[in-house]
Every structure is written in C-alpha cells, then in structure tokens.
Design a protein around this motif. Structure first.
Motif, PDB file in Angstrom:
ATOM      1  N   UNK A 248      28.048  38.503  46.255  1.00 52.27           N
ATOM      2  CA  UNK A 248      29.168  37.898  46.708  1.00 52.27           C
ATOM      3  C   UNK A 248      30.185  37.694  45.986  1.00 52.27           C
ATOM      4  N   UNK A 249      29.678  37.751  44.329  1.00 56.97           N
ATOM      5  CA  UNK A 249      31.628  37.019  43.480  1.00 56.97           C
ATOM      6  C   UNK A 249      31.705  38.117  43.225  1.00 56.97           C
ATOM      7  N   UNK A 250      31.310  39.056  42.868  1.00 48.87           N
ATOM      8  CA  UNK A 250      31.138  40.337  42.285  1.00 48.87           C
ATOM      9  C   UNK A 250      30.782  41.562  42.538  1.00 48.87           C
ATOM     10  N   UNK A 251      31.217  42.477  43.707  1.00 47.94           N
ATOM     11  CA  UNK A 251      30.478  43.007  44.558  1.00 47.94           C
ATOM     12  C   UNK A 251      29.938  44.679  43.929  1.00 47.94           C
ATOM     13  N   UNK A 252      30.842  44.673  43.008  1.00 48.62           N
ATOM     14  CA  UNK A 252      29.990  45.989  42.119  1.00 48.62           C
ATOM     15  C   UNK A 252      28.905  45.273  41.124  1.00 48.62           C
ATOM     16  N   UNK A 253      28.835  44.821  40.976  1.00 48.04           N
ATOM     17  CA  UNK A 253      27.698  44.412  40.218  1.00 48.04           C
ATOM     18  C   UNK A 253      26.982  44.946  39.939  1.00 48.04           C
TER      19      UNK A 253
END
Length: 371
Positions: A248-253
């Motif tokens: 939700x903070x870093x979509x591509x994590x």
C-alpha cells in the motif's frame, strides 16, 4: 529421567526432477529477455544486467546436479518462475499437510505405531503454508492424535530444533511419543530469477518419531541435543503477512530471498562445528568415537569443511555422506533424509552426530547411538 529414542524416520521427495541443464536453459532465457527489454536502462547505468548461469557454475558453487520439485513446468516457465499450485477449498487437506503426510505415514508404519498413540506433533520447517491454524494441528487431526501440536520455524535447522524440543519433553516425562515433521516446499520461497540462488533449493518432506524407552529393541538412543543461535540478516526471506500492507506504500514491493553467500559461508562454517562440538563435550563424546556425521545439505564445500571440523579428520562419503547432488538443498528435511539413507549399515553401539545450520543463524545438533 527417561531415555529418548528415535524410533523411526520417514521421507518423501516429489517425482518431478529438474536437472542443472534444464534450469540453466530456463534461467538464461529469462536473463536474455530481461537484458534485451531493458538494454537502454542497462547501458545508461540505471539498471544492472542480469548475468547468465551455467551448469558448471552450479556444480562448482554447490555440488548440486538436480533437484526434485513439486511442480516443474511453472518453475521453468520464464513468465512465472514459480511452481503452479492450485488453491484448495478450506475443507480440503492443505497442500503442505499432504506433503508432510507422505513422510509421516511411512515413519509411523515402520514404527508399528498408530497416530492415536502420538502425544504431540511438531511441524518444524522453514515456512508454513498459512499463519493459523497451525499446520501441526491439521496433521495431528489427520493421524488421530489428541495431544498437543504446534508449528516451529528455524530455517534449515528447524528439524533438529524440533528434535531438541521433543527430546527434552520426553526426557522430562511430559510426553511419551512425539512426531516431528518437516515439509519443506522451498521452490515456493526461492527466487528463480536471481543467479546466485536460482539453483539452490529442492522440495522434500521428512518425519522423525521420537519416543521414551519402554524396552523395545532397535532405534537410536538420543545421547544429547543442543541448539544455539547467533543473529544475522545475511540470509533471509521476507515473505509474510505484512507484504500486502507494505504494497500500500510501495506497490511494486516484491519480498524475496536475500543472501550474502560469502558471508554466510564464512560465518556458518565457523559457527556450526562449535555447536556440535559443544554438545559432544557435554556428553563426553570424542571425535574418534563418532563413526558418522549427517549434515544439512547446503553446499558441498560447507559439508566438507564442517564435517572435518566436527570429526577431526577429512570428510569421506562414509563418515559424512552427501545427498545434495540428487536433491539440492531441501532445508531442514535434508539432515533427516541424509540420516535415513545412510544409517542402516551402522552397527549397534556405534555413534553418529547430526548437525543442521541455517538462517538466523541457527544451529542444531544431536548425538545418537545405534541400539
């Protein structure tokens, strides 16, 4: 105090096999496509080129020649690079529990023991399929045991940590019979797009039935167990229930397996033998009185060096057998499979030492004597 006995073991590996040559062909196709698709960014220094692999590199780095896997096509498909496992309804047996039972059933059969006679079930593996209910609870229900059960994870040392707990509980009289099972579906954890780890893991399951000595012949007396940890992040897997929140903070994590191979090698080769030797000193077991050591199958150079430091003599296939050429690294199940395959030839009264080591760092050791 009760005497603890390894009554039987069981193991299972999947039918699907991937050779080094097959794995390299898939990985190199992925690498070449990635490099071509990102040629401009790579040329500008904005992105690193994905290096190619080779069968010779894998053998030289690890000693691995092939590995058994739960599903071959998905791993070799460069669009997925992971096994294809069909989701199951809640009421169906979990995939990992099904794999575990393929090792549990022969262990119980060899012991002539019904599941209802087991007081406790410990699932000791690098990762469990779900957070709750515990995988051990499901296996306990499947075998008809009505005692306790719980999951334990200590990476590649998990099975020996489970044995350590079972040994202590039996010696103290808290249980008469405990099943330790290690279903290791490592190809679902591995990152097959990274050259330094794409070849390491295979899939397998193992089981150990530990019981108090009530006069039955056979089995292996557990002379002692010992576990020790030393914190390190040099080998880690970040898959977990926080991942969706992180996206939700870093979509591509994309969490994955991370390893500083050179540091892990140096640290573990120094640490693991000290834990095994500490156990041997506690029970007055001299290296010359140990016929064989069964080691976790990480890579062949680690097996060579750790065996020599435990035994005080050069490793041979007789005093420290290796199985990773056939199975790869199957995490904590490897030490049990190694023991199962290379112990029948030992005579009553002969001693052996198991030692497993992995992320954490965690090291487990067990000394046993053939009855």
């Amino acid at each position: 105090m009760q005497t603890s006995i390894i009554r039987s073991t069981g193991s299972w590996v999947p039918e699907d096999v991937i050779t080094n040559e097959e794995l390299v062909a898939s990985y190199n196709s992925y690498a070449e496509r990635f490099n071509a698709d990102n040629a401009a960014a790579i040329a500008a220094g904005e992105m690193a080129e994905v290096p190619l692999s080779s069968a010779e590199f894998i053998v030289n780095a690890s000693g691995i020649e092939r590995r058994h896997v739960v599903e071959k096509a998905g791993i070799l498909n460069i669009d997925t690079l992971v096994p294809r496992i069909e989701p199951r309804p809640f009421e169906d047996v979990a995939f990992q529990a099904e794999c575990a039972m393929k090792a549990v059933t022969p262990a119980l059969d060899k012991a002539g023991i019904a599941g209802s006679e087991v007081d406790g079930v410990i699932v000791a593996s690098s990762a469990q399929q779900r957070n709750f209910p515990g995988m051990a609870c499901e296996i306990q229900d499947m075998i008809g045991s009505t005692g306790f059960s719980f999951d334990l994870t200590m990476a590649c040392a998990s099975a020996l940590y489970g044995l350590h707990i079972a040994n202590g509980m039996i010696k103290s009289g808290q249980a008469k019979r405990i099943l330790v099972c290690s279903p290791e579906i490592m190809t679902c954890i591995n990152v097959h797009s990274r050259r330094d780890v794409h070849f390491i893991f295979g899939d397998a399951a193992s089981a150990i039935l530990v019981e108090s000595d009530e006069g039955r012949e056979g089995g292996w007396e557990v002379l002692g167990t010992h576990c020790q940890n030393k914190y390190s992040i040099a080998l880690r897997s970040d898959f977990g229930f926080l991942n969706e929140a992180e996206r939700t903070v870093q979509p591509d994590h994309e969490p994955g397996l991370d390893q500083d191979g050179h540091k892990v090698f140096k640290d573990v080769v120094g640490f693991a033998p000290t834990v095994a030797k500490s156990l041997m000193q506690q029970i007055d077991l001299a290296p010359e009185d140990v016929r064989r050591t069964w080691l976790h199958q990480a890579n062949i150079r680690m097996v060579d060096m750790i065996a020599k430091r435990i035994l005080g003599r050069d490793r041979t296939p007789e005093n420290a057998p290796a199985i990773l050429q056939e199975y790869g690294n199957t995490s904590s199940s490897s030490v049990v499979i190694n023991f199962e395959q290379h112990s029948e030839d030992m005579a009553a009264g002969e001693n052996g030492v198991m030692c497993a080591f992995g992320a954490g760092y965690g090291v487990g050791a067990a000394a046993v004597r053939k009855r």
